[in-house]
Design a protein around this motif. Structure first.
Motif, PDB file in Angstrom:
ATOM      1  N   VAL A   1      -7.026   3.782  -6.240  1.00 20.18           N
ATOM      2  CA  VAL A   1      -5.832   4.043  -5.380  1.00 20.18           C
ATOM      3  C   VAL A   1      -5.450   5.544  -5.357  1.00 20.18           C
ATOM      4  O   VAL A   1      -4.921   5.852  -3.708  1.00 20.18           O
ATOM      5  CB  VAL A   1      -4.331   3.691  -6.974  1.00 20.18           C
ATOM      6  CG1 VAL A   1      -2.794   4.307  -5.769  1.00 20.18           C
ATOM      7  CG2 VAL A   1      -4.513   2.505  -7.025  1.00 20.18           C
TER       8      VAL A   1
ATOM      9  N   ARG B   1      -0.717   8.716  -6.058  1.00 19.73           N
ATOM     10  CA  ARG B   1       0.452   8.250  -4.928  1.00 19.73           C
ATOM     11  C   ARG B   1       0.174   6.944  -5.061  1.00 19.73           C
ATOM     12  O   ARG B   1      -0.470   5.662  -6.371  1.00 19.73           O
ATOM     13  CB  ARG B   1      -0.087   8.754  -3.849  1.00 19.73           C
ATOM     14  CG  ARG B   1      -1.599   7.658  -3.380  1.00 19.73           C
ATOM     15  CD  ARG B   1      -3.000   8.534  -2.246  1.00 19.73           C
ATOM     16  NE  ARG B   1      -4.352   7.824  -2.044  1.00 19.73           N
ATOM     17  CZ  ARG B   1      -4.860   7.775  -1.555  1.00 19.73           C
ATOM     18  NH1 ARG B   1      -4.844   9.469  -0.551  1.00 19.73           N
ATOM     19  NH2 ARG B   1      -6.396   7.499  -1.370  1.00 19.73           N
ATOM     20  N   ALA B   2       1.438   6.192  -4.081  1.00 21.56           N
ATOM     21  CA  ALA B   2       1.466   4.461  -4.392  1.00 21.56           C
ATOM     22  C   ALA B   2      -0.497   3.505  -3.974  1.00 21.56           C
ATOM     23  O   ALA B   2      -0.163   4.675  -3.089  1.00 21.56           O
ATOM     24  CB  ALA B   2       2.773   4.409  -3.928  1.00 21.56           C
TER      25      ALA B   2
ATOM     26  N   ARG C   1      -2.987   0.404  -4.001  1.00 22.80           N
ATOM     27  CA  ARG C   1      -3.473  -1.332  -5.072  1.00 22.80           C
ATOM     28  C   ARG C   1      -5.332  -1.154  -5.087  1.00 22.80           C
ATOM     29  O   ARG C   1      -5.704   0.014  -4.112  1.00 22.80           O
ATOM     30  CB  ARG C   1      -3.393  -2.293  -4.130  1.00 22.80           C
ATOM     31  CG  ARG C   1      -3.871  -3.680  -4.937  1.00 22.80           C
ATOM     32  CD  ARG C   1      -3.835  -4.333  -3.648  1.00 22.80           C
ATOM     33  NE  ARG C   1      -4.536  -5.649  -4.538  1.00 22.80           N
ATOM     34  CZ  ARG C   1      -6.040  -5.811  -4.311  1.00 22.80           C
ATOM     35  NH1 ARG C   1      -6.165  -5.448  -3.174  1.00 22.80           N
ATOM     36  NH2 ARG C   1      -6.339  -7.317  -4.289  1.00 22.80           N
TER      37      ARG C   1
ATOM     38  N   GLU D   1      -1.079  -1.685  -9.419  1.00 16.35           N
ATOM     39  CA  GLU D   1      -0.437  -1.986  -8.897  1.00 16.35           C
ATOM     40  C   GLU D   1       0.305  -0.116  -8.736  1.00 16.35           C
ATOM     41  O   GLU D   1       0.834  -1.173 -10.315  1.00 16.35           O
ATOM     42  CB  GLU D   1      -0.237  -3.084  -7.391  1.00 16.35           C
ATOM     43  CG  GLU D   1      -0.331  -3.950  -6.812  1.00 16.35           C
ATOM     44  CD  GLU D   1       0.204  -4.768  -6.370  1.00 16.35           C
ATOM     45  OE1 GLU D   1       1.149  -4.807  -6.154  1.00 16.35           O
ATOM     46  OE2 GLU D   1      -0.535  -5.779  -5.717  1.00 16.35           O
ATOM     47  N   LEU D   2       0.788   0.585  -8.424  1.00 15.26           N
ATOM     48  CA  LEU D   2       1.056   2.139  -8.615  1.00 15.26           C
ATOM     49  C   LEU D   2       2.144   1.969  -8.055  1.00 15.26           C
ATOM     50  O   LEU D   2       1.909   2.603  -6.431  1.00 15.26           O
ATOM     51  CB  LEU D   2       0.052   3.189  -8.940  1.00 15.26           C
ATOM     52  CG  LEU D   2      -1.125   3.023  -9.840  1.00 15.26           C
ATOM     53  CD1 LEU D   2      -2.142   3.833  -9.741  1.00 15.26           C
ATOM     54  CD2 LEU D   2      -1.288   1.900 -11.067  1.00 15.26           C
ATOM     55  N   ASN D   3       3.562   2.701  -8.308  1.00 11.13           N
ATOM     56  CA  ASN D   3       4.223   3.374  -6.697  1.00 11.13           C
ATOM     57  C   ASN D   3       3.978   4.540  -7.037  1.00 11.13           C
ATOM     58  O   ASN D   3       2.499   5.368  -7.504  1.00 11.13           O
ATOM     59  CB  ASN D   3       5.996   2.925  -7.559  1.00 11.13           C
ATOM     60  CG  ASN D   3       5.572   4.055  -9.207  1.00 11.13           C
ATOM     61  OD1 ASN D   3       5.520   4.787  -9.289  1.00 11.13           O
ATOM     62  ND2 ASN D   3       7.712   3.500  -9.814  1.00 11.13           N
ATOM     63  N   GLY D   4       4.557   5.368  -6.183  1.00  7.99           N
ATOM     64  CA  GLY D   4       4.887   6.817  -6.088  1.00  7.99           C
ATOM     65  C   GLY D   4       4.566   7.788  -7.286  1.00  7.99           C
ATOM     66  O   GLY D   4       4.373   8.958  -6.651  1.00  7.99           O
ATOM     67  N   GLU D   5       5.261   7.491  -8.229  1.00 11.36           N
ATOM     68  CA  GLU D   5       5.419   8.264  -9.064  1.00 11.36           C
ATOM     69  C   GLU D   5       4.440   7.741 -10.158  1.00 11.36           C
ATOM     70  O   GLU D   5       3.942   8.632 -11.477  1.00 11.36           O
ATOM     71  CB  GLU D   5       6.576   8.047  -9.710  1.00 11.36           C
ATOM     72  CG  GLU D   5       7.398   8.419  -9.679  1.00 11.36           C
ATOM     73  CD  GLU D   5       8.955   8.393 -10.158  1.00 11.36           C
ATOM     74  OE1 GLU D   5       8.652   7.380 -11.214  1.00 11.36           O
ATOM     75  OE2 GLU D   5      10.047   8.611 -10.013  1.00 11.36           O
TER      76      GLU D   5
ATOM     77  N   ARG E   1       3.331   5.313 -11.786  1.00 10.99           N
ATOM     78  CA  ARG E   1       3.226   4.005 -12.362  1.00 10.99           C
ATOM     79  C   ARG E   1       3.425   2.512 -12.413  1.00 10.99           C
ATOM     80  O   ARG E   1       3.402   2.677 -10.939  1.00 10.99           O
ATOM     81  CB  ARG E   1       5.131   3.932 -12.831  1.00 10.99           C
ATOM     82  CG  ARG E   1       5.119   5.430 -13.694  1.00 10.99           C
ATOM     83  CD  ARG E   1       6.917   5.515 -14.335  1.00 10.99           C
ATOM     84  NE  ARG E   1       6.869   6.585 -15.325  1.00 10.99           N
ATOM     85  CZ  ARG E   1       6.738   6.410 -16.210  1.00 10.99           C
ATOM     86  NH1 ARG E   1       6.050   5.640 -16.282  1.00 10.99           N
ATOM     87  NH2 ARG E   1       7.260   8.383 -17.109  1.00 10.99           N
TER      88      ARG E   1
ATOM     89  N   THR F   1       3.253  -1.287 -11.001  1.00  5.52           N
ATOM     90  CA  THR F   1       4.448  -2.518 -10.839  1.00  5.52           C
ATOM     91  C   THR F   1       3.251  -3.808 -10.836  1.00  5.52           C
ATOM     92  O   THR F   1       4.821  -4.239 -10.676  1.00  5.52           O
ATOM     93  CB  THR F   1       4.767  -1.866  -9.203  1.00  5.52           C
ATOM     94  OG1 THR F   1       3.567  -1.767  -8.680  1.00  5.52           O
ATOM     95  CG2 THR F   1       5.730  -0.493  -8.811  1.00  5.52           C
TER      96      THR F   1
END
Length: 429
Positions: A81, A345-346, A348, A365-369, A371, A373
């Motif tokens: 990612v 960064r966001a 997959r 899958e990560l969000n912009g922070e 974390r 999702t």
């Protein structure tokens, strides 16, 4: 109508809890099930909303033996990612960490779980009385795996030194050289182990499904490739497309998802046997010779041969680890082990490694922070169960046709289940 019912509640000498159900009516096998009876453990839900830094440590709790593989797999997903490229030295340390779990797992499975089947014992305890030296040396091999994981990963299970982009700690050159010598000292025992398992009698069956393993040109990879191969299907795919290539599905009698190849609809086996079939030419010289001597050459599709394949991998692992340790001591790998810089960064990413029991995929899958999702974990045992059931049915049908009674069929099916080296607790991650 005559019927034979074979029921095994909580199969012994496997990790986790599962039941076998076989029904034979008028000479035909009408039911054949491997029921995983453990409840879901919900690791994929546990990591939702968590920071990427926490995820590898949480996911490592899926398995005690394979915890190093879960950590490295998550790290590879996160680095995909973030676009992180680790150094050669970090890659070498990750290989050592994964190989430590191979020593832990294969030594335990072969000598504590599988060997009693072929030596006429119901558990490891009579084996310990009959051949204490054999068991002592096997446990010594597992202890060597524990030590390797501790020195590289910070502790024997659930490693803490492996982080995104590198490692937080590394042992000195003297420790590497000592580990290499310990690997060399164990070689004679593992070579003899290949011969031991070669001499055990097994029934001749050919697995119903395909074989899946990580591959790379000229290599026997365990954590350094993104490419998987279906050996019988004859095609490869990127781990990033795993959901397009592998379908997970539920059945009423099991708490675990089952799996099949989307292109062919076939179940498959992922294990040491799959790796040996896929990367035979890349085995270390002594491991390849030991395998050939034991009659293990591609194509080998008898699932009972997974025991021999694990013994062969022990030879391979010791040679590779000794070489890696000596090269690390001599500072032959480029780059440092300190985590490389990266930007959150966001996105997959799919991490892919070969855990001791087979192919392991983690999708994040990560969000912009940074974390989570969405998370999905595909463990080797969950992928294997559909193929195991098909092989159990084939074995039962052959034995019924040959006139074996229910007690013998039950015994051989239990041996087959253990040959797969399942971790039923991991299958309900």
């Amino acid at each position: 109508m005559s019927a034979t019912r074979i029921s095994v509640d909580h199969v012994a000498r496997v990790e986790g809890h599962g039941d076998i159900r076989v029904v034979i009516e008028d000479g035909a096998v009408t039911t054949c099930e491997m029921a995983v009876v453990e409840p879901a453990r919900l690791f994929e839900s546990m990591v939702l909303g968590r920071s990427f830094e926490e995820v590898p440590y949480i996911a490592s709790r899926v398995c005690g033996i394979c915890s190093a593989s879960h950590v490295v797999t998550d790290l590879r997903a996160i680095e995909r990612v973030f676009g992180v490229e680790v150094t050669d030295r970090t890659e070498a340390l990750r290989e050592l960490l994964v190989y430590g779990s191979y020593l832990q797992n294969h030594a335990t499975h072969l000598f504590v779980f599988a060997a009693p089947d072929f030596l006429g014992h119901k558990s490891v305890f009579p084996l310990a009385d009959a051949n204490p030296e054999l068991l002592e040396r096997a446990l010594g091999l597992k202890a060597l795996g524990n030590e390797l994981c501790t020195l590289v990963g910070g502790r024997s299970i659930h490693p803490i030194t492996a982080v995104v982009g590198g490692f937080t700690h590394e042992i000195d050159a003297g420790e590497y050289r000592r580990l290499a010598e310990a690997m060399d000292a164990a070689r004679d025992f593992v070579l003899a182990s290949v011969d031991l398992f070669r001499d055990f009698d097994t029934l001749d069956i050919q697995t119903e499904g395909d074989l899946l393993a990580m591959v790379a040109p000229g290599a026997y990879p365990v954590c350094t490739s993104d490419t998987a191969r279906f050996v019988e299907g004859g095609y490869e795919f990127s781990a990033q497309a795993v959901e397009d290539e592998i379908e997970e599905y539920a059945v009423g009698h099991s708490g675990a998802f089952l799996a099949r190849a989307r292109r062919t609809g076939r179940p498959y086996m992922t294990a040491a046997l799959a790796r040996v079939n896929a990367s035979w030419d890349a085995l270390c010289k002594d491991a390849r010779y030991a395998a050939a001597k034991a009659g293990l050459r591609p194509p080998e599709r008898n699932p009972f041969a997974n025991n021999i394949a694990q013994a062969v991998e022990l030879v391979d692992v010791l040679d590779r680890c000794a070489a890696l340790c000596r090269r690390l001591a001599a500072d032959e790998f480029s780059g440092a082990i300190a985590p490389v810089p990266f930007t959150v960064r966001a996105g997959r990413g799919v991490g892919f490694t070969e855990a001791p029991r087979g192919a392991l995929f983690h999708l994040l899958e990560l969000n912009g922070e940074g974390r989570v999702t969405r998370a999905s974990i595909m463990t080797p045992t969950a992928q294997n169960i559909a193929n195991l059931e098909a092989d159990m049915r084939q074995l039962a049908e052959k034995m019924v046709a040959a006139g074996f009674d229910g007690d013998m069929i039950r015994l051989e099916i239990e041996k087959l289940v253990r040959a797969y080296d399942p971790c039923l607790s991991c299958s309900v991650h």
